[in-house]
Design an enzyme around this catalytic site. Structure first.
Site, PDB file in Angstrom:
ATOM      1  N   ASN A  75       0.830  -1.204   0.000  1.00 54.89           N
ATOM      2  CA  ASN A  75       0.000   0.000   0.000  1.00 54.89           C
ATOM      3  C   ASN A  75       0.860   1.247   0.000  1.00 54.89           C
ATOM      4  O   ASN A  75       1.984   1.246   0.489  1.00 54.89           O
ATOM      5  CB  ASN A  75      -0.966   0.007   1.192  1.00 54.89           C
ATOM      6  CG  ASN A  75      -0.415   0.763   2.383  1.00 54.89           C
ATOM      7  OD1 ASN A  75      -0.509   1.992   2.451  1.00 54.89           O
ATOM      8  ND2 ASN A  75       0.200   0.062   3.316  1.00 54.89           N
ATOM      9  N   SER A  76       0.295   2.281  -0.602  1.00 54.69           N
ATOM     10  CA  SER A  76       0.939   3.603  -0.516  1.00 54.69           C
ATOM     11  C   SER A  76      -0.154   4.650  -0.354  1.00 54.69           C
ATOM     12  O   SER A  76      -0.239   5.604  -1.101  1.00 54.69           O
ATOM     13  CB  SER A  76       1.774   3.901  -1.757  1.00 54.69           C
ATOM     14  OG  SER A  76       0.939   4.265  -2.824  1.00 54.69           O
ATOM     15  N   ASN A 105      -3.588   7.885  15.946  1.00 60.53           N
ATOM     16  CA  ASN A 105      -2.272   7.734  15.307  1.00 60.53           C
ATOM     17  C   ASN A 105      -1.918   9.062  14.646  1.00 60.53           C
ATOM     18  O   ASN A 105      -2.710   9.611  13.875  1.00 60.53           O
ATOM     19  CB  ASN A 105      -2.385   6.589  14.285  1.00 60.53           C
ATOM     20  CG  ASN A 105      -1.099   6.301  13.536  1.00 60.53           C
ATOM     21  OD1 ASN A 105      -0.747   7.016  12.610  1.00 60.53           O
ATOM     22  ND2 ASN A 105      -0.424   5.242  13.912  1.00 60.53           N
ATOM     23  N   ASN A 133       3.405   7.854  14.814  1.00 59.51           N
ATOM     24  CA  ASN A 133       3.884   7.117  13.646  1.00 59.51           C
ATOM     25  C   ASN A 133       5.181   7.739  13.141  1.00 59.51           C
ATOM     26  O   ASN A 133       5.158   8.723  12.413  1.00 59.51           O
ATOM     27  CB  ASN A 133       2.793   7.140  12.556  1.00 59.51           C
ATOM     28  CG  ASN A 133       3.237   6.436  11.284  1.00 59.51           C
ATOM     29  OD1 ASN A 133       4.331   5.882  11.219  1.00 59.51           O
ATOM     30  ND2 ASN A 133       2.381   6.463  10.279  1.00 59.51           N
ATOM     31  N   CYS A 136       6.158   5.473   8.837  1.00 55.37           N
ATOM     32  CA  CYS A 136       5.426   5.324   7.574  1.00 55.37           C
ATOM     33  C   CYS A 136       6.400   5.401   6.391  1.00 55.37           C
ATOM     34  O   CYS A 136       7.091   6.411   6.229  1.00 55.37           O
ATOM     35  CB  CYS A 136       4.368   6.420   7.436  1.00 55.37           C
ATOM     36  SG  CYS A 136       3.421   6.240   5.918  1.00 55.37           S
ATOM     37  N   GLY A 249       1.873  -7.080  12.729  1.00 50.36           N
ATOM     38  CA  GLY A 249       2.499  -7.517  11.488  1.00 50.36           C
ATOM     39  C   GLY A 249       2.048  -8.911  11.106  1.00 50.36           C
ATOM     40  O   GLY A 249       2.501  -9.899  11.676  1.00 50.36           O
TER      41      GLY A 249
HETATM   42  C1  LIG Z   1      -3.881   0.342   3.857  1.00 51.90           C
HETATM   43  C2  LIG Z   1      -2.984   0.555   5.039  1.00 51.90           C
HETATM   44  C3  LIG Z   1      -2.931   1.812   5.642  1.00 51.90           C
HETATM   45  C4  LIG Z   1      -2.093   2.039   6.742  1.00 51.90           C
HETATM   46  N1  LIG Z   1      -2.069   3.278   7.338  1.00 51.90           N
HETATM   47  C5  LIG Z   1      -1.292   3.482   8.448  1.00 51.90           C
HETATM   48  C6  LIG Z   1      -1.298   4.732   9.125  1.00 51.90           C
HETATM   49  O1  LIG Z   1      -2.011   5.679   8.747  1.00 51.90           O
HETATM   50  N2  LIG Z   1      -0.494   4.884  10.215  1.00 51.90           N
HETATM   51  C7  LIG Z   1       0.305   3.854  10.686  1.00 51.90           C
HETATM   52  O2  LIG Z   1       1.016   4.028  11.685  1.00 51.90           O
HETATM   53  N3  LIG Z   1       0.295   2.645  10.072  1.00 51.90           N
HETATM   54  C8  LIG Z   1      -0.468   2.438   8.978  1.00 51.90           C
HETATM   55  N4  LIG Z   1      -0.476   1.209   8.366  1.00 51.90           N
HETATM   56  C9  LIG Z   1       0.371   0.110   8.914  1.00 51.90           C
HETATM   57  C10 LIG Z   1      -0.463  -0.833   9.783  1.00 51.90           C
HETATM   58  O3  LIG Z   1      -1.029  -0.159  10.884  1.00 51.90           O
HETATM   59  C11 LIG Z   1       0.420  -2.017  10.283  1.00 51.90           C
HETATM   60  O4  LIG Z   1       1.490  -1.507  11.038  1.00 51.90           O
HETATM   61  C12 LIG Z   1       0.987  -2.828   9.131  1.00 51.90           C
HETATM   62  O5  LIG Z   1       0.040  -2.970   8.090  1.00 51.90           O
HETATM   63  C13 LIG Z   1       1.428  -4.232   9.569  1.00 51.90           C
HETATM   64  O6  LIG Z   1       0.343  -4.962  10.104  1.00 51.90           O
HETATM   65  P1  LIG Z   1      -0.514  -6.029   9.245  1.00 51.90           P
HETATM   66  O7  LIG Z   1       0.481  -6.931   8.562  1.00 51.90           O
HETATM   67  O8  LIG Z   1      -1.376  -6.722  10.232  1.00 51.90           O
HETATM   68  O9  LIG Z   1      -1.292  -5.229   8.255  1.00 51.90           O
HETATM   69  C14 LIG Z   1      -1.294   0.971   7.246  1.00 51.90           C
HETATM   70  C15 LIG Z   1      -1.364  -0.294   6.636  1.00 51.90           C
HETATM   71  C16 LIG Z   1      -2.189  -0.511   5.552  1.00 51.90           C
HETATM   72  C17 LIG Z   1      -2.226  -1.893   4.935  1.00 51.90           C
END
Ligand SMILES: Cc1cc2nc3c(=O)[nH]c(=O)nc-3n(C[C@H](O)[C@H](O)[C@H](O)COP(=O)(O)O)c2cc1C
Length: 309
Positions: A75-76, A105, A133, A136, A249
Site C-alpha cells: 500500500n501507498s 495515530n 507514527n 510510515c 504484522g
Molecule cells: C492500507 C494501510 C494503511 C495504513 N495506514 C497506516 C497509518 O495511517 N499509520 C500507521 O502508523 N500505520 C499504517 N499502516 C500500517 C499498519 O497499521 C500495520 O502496522 C501494518 O500494516 C502491519 O500490520 P498487518 O500486517 O497486520 O497489516 C497501514 C497499513 C495498511 C495496509
C-alpha cells in the site's frame, strides 16, 4: 472459568491505558472505528487505533495505491485523512460515548508538527492515547525518516511527551539497522509503550505496462509475509526495554497473536487481515479466549513472554 485478559499499556502514566483485552486494530486498516460498528460489536475490542492523522487534511498519494502480492499487501495510501481539527470536532465526540478506548495515530513532516498534534489532542474527551507514527514508508518527508535512528526517534518522542499528558505509544519501523536501539531510545525519551512493526518497503511491477504497479513506486508491505520478521523484532525489543510492547504484522488468527504474546508482546494489533475478514480482530480475541480456557490459563499475564524463558 473467569478469564482476565486485561492489560495496562501505560503503567507510568497518570491516566494509564487499561485495555479489557489485548486485541487492538492497526492504524489505517479500521478507519475511525465508526465504519465497522455495523459489522460487529466493536466495543468488545481492547482498543481501536484510528487512521494516521495530520495537522491539516491530506489527499494521500496518487492511485493506484493498493496491490495484492502472493502473501501480503502493498500500500501507498500516504496520510489521507480529515485533519486533526475535524477529527476533534466530528469523531472524538462519538468515541467519548464508547467503552472501547480510541487511540489517535499521528504523523507529521517536522518534530514541531508532532508536538502540535499531541498538544491539540491533549484533554480531548474520547481520545485515550496517541500512537506516534515515525515509521510510515509512504511519505516523502517525516514518517519513517524519524524512526530509522535512535536520536531522531528520541527527539520526536521527547517533543510529544512534553506536549501531552496522554498515554503515548511510539510506533517503530522495521527499516532500521537497530530496532532494539531505537526502542531503547524512545523508552528513555518517555514513551509509555512501543508498537511494532509498521510496513516493510516493497514494490511490484506491472509487466504489461512496464511500469511500477503502484503510483508511489516503493511502498509498504503488510500481511502474512511480514509476520516472522515482525515476531523476531518484537522478541528482540521486548528483551531490550521495560515498557510494554505491542506486536503487529501479519496477525490474522489467534494463533498468530499468541505467538506475539509469548514472544513478549502485552497486546497485539490486527491490520491487513481486516480487509479480507472485517471481523478478524474479534475472531482473534475469541480465539485467544478459547485457547486460555482449553489450557487452563486464568490470566493473560501468565503467557506474556512465556517463550522467552
Ligand atoms: C492500507 C494501510 C494503511 C495504513 N495506514 C497506516 C497509518 O495511517 N499509520 C500507521 O502508523 N500505520 C499504517 N499502516 C500500517 C499498519 O497499521 C500495520 O502496522 C501494518 O500494516 C502491519 O500490520 P498487518 O500486517 O497486520 O497489516 C497501514 C497499513 C495498511 C495496509
Amino acid at each position: 472459568m473467569s478469564l482476565d485478559l486485561s492489560v495496562q499499556l501505560a503503567p507510568q502514566n497518570k491516566h494509564g491505558l487499561l485495555l479489557s483485552n489485548p486485541v487492538m486494530t492497526a492504524s489505517g486498516t479500521f478507519g475511525y472505528g465508526t465504519e465497522y460498528s455495523q459489522v460487529f460489536d466493536i466495543q468488545r475490542l481492547g482498543a481501536i487505533i484510528c487512521k494516521g492523522t495530520t495537522l491539516e487534511p491530506r489527499e494521500g498519494n496518487p492511485q493506484p495505491r493498493l496491490y495484492e502480492t502472493a502473501s501480503g499487501l502493498l500500500n501507498s495510501i500516504g496520510w489521507q485523512n480529515i485533519g486533526v481539527k475535524a477529527l476533534i470536532k466530528e469523531k472524538a465526540p462519538i468515541w467519548a460515548d464508547w467503552r472501547v478506548p480510541v487511540i489517535v495515530n499521528i504523523g507529521g513532516d517536522t518534530v514541531d508538527d508532532y508536538a502540535r498534534l499531541a498538544e491539540e489532542l491533549d484533554g480531548i474527551a474520547g481520545v485515550s492515547g496517541i500512537e506516534v507514527n515515525i515509521s510510515c514508508p509512504n511519505v516523502k518527508v517525516g514518517g519513517a525518516a524519524f524512526g530509522v535512528n535512535p536520536d531522531s526517534a528520541a527527539g520526536v518522542t521527547a517533543a510529544v511527551r512534553a506536549a501531552t499528558s496522554l498515554p503515548v505509544i511510539v510506533k517503530l519501523t522495521p527499516s532500521t539497522a537497530d530496532i532494539a536501539g531505537v526502542a531503547a531510545a524512545v523508552a528513555e525519551a518517555g514513551t509509555d509503550s512501543v508498537s511494532l512493526i509498521n510496513t516493510l518497503r516493497g514494490m511490484a511491477i506491472d509487466i504489461d505496462k512496464r511500469r511500477p504497479a503502484i503510483g508511489n513506486i516503493i511502498c509498504g508491505l503488510s500481511g502474512p509475509a511480514i509476520k516472522p520478521v515482525a515476531l523476531a523484532m518484537v522478541y528482540e525489543v521486548a528483551g531490550a526495554i521495560n515498557v510494554p510492547v505491542i506486536g503487529c504484522g501479519g496477525i490474522s488468527s489467534a494463533e498468530d497473536a499468541l505467538e506475539f504474546i509469548m514472544a513478549g508482546a502485552s497486546a497485539v494489533q490486527v491490520g491487513s487481515a481486516t480487509f479480507g475478514n472485517p471481523r478478524a480482530s474479534l475472531d482473534v480475541l475469541e480465539g485467544i479466549e478459547r485457547f486460555m480456557e482449553k489450557e487452563g490459563i486464568k490470566s493473560l499475564s501468565e503467557i506474556i513472554g512465556s517463550a522467552r524463558q
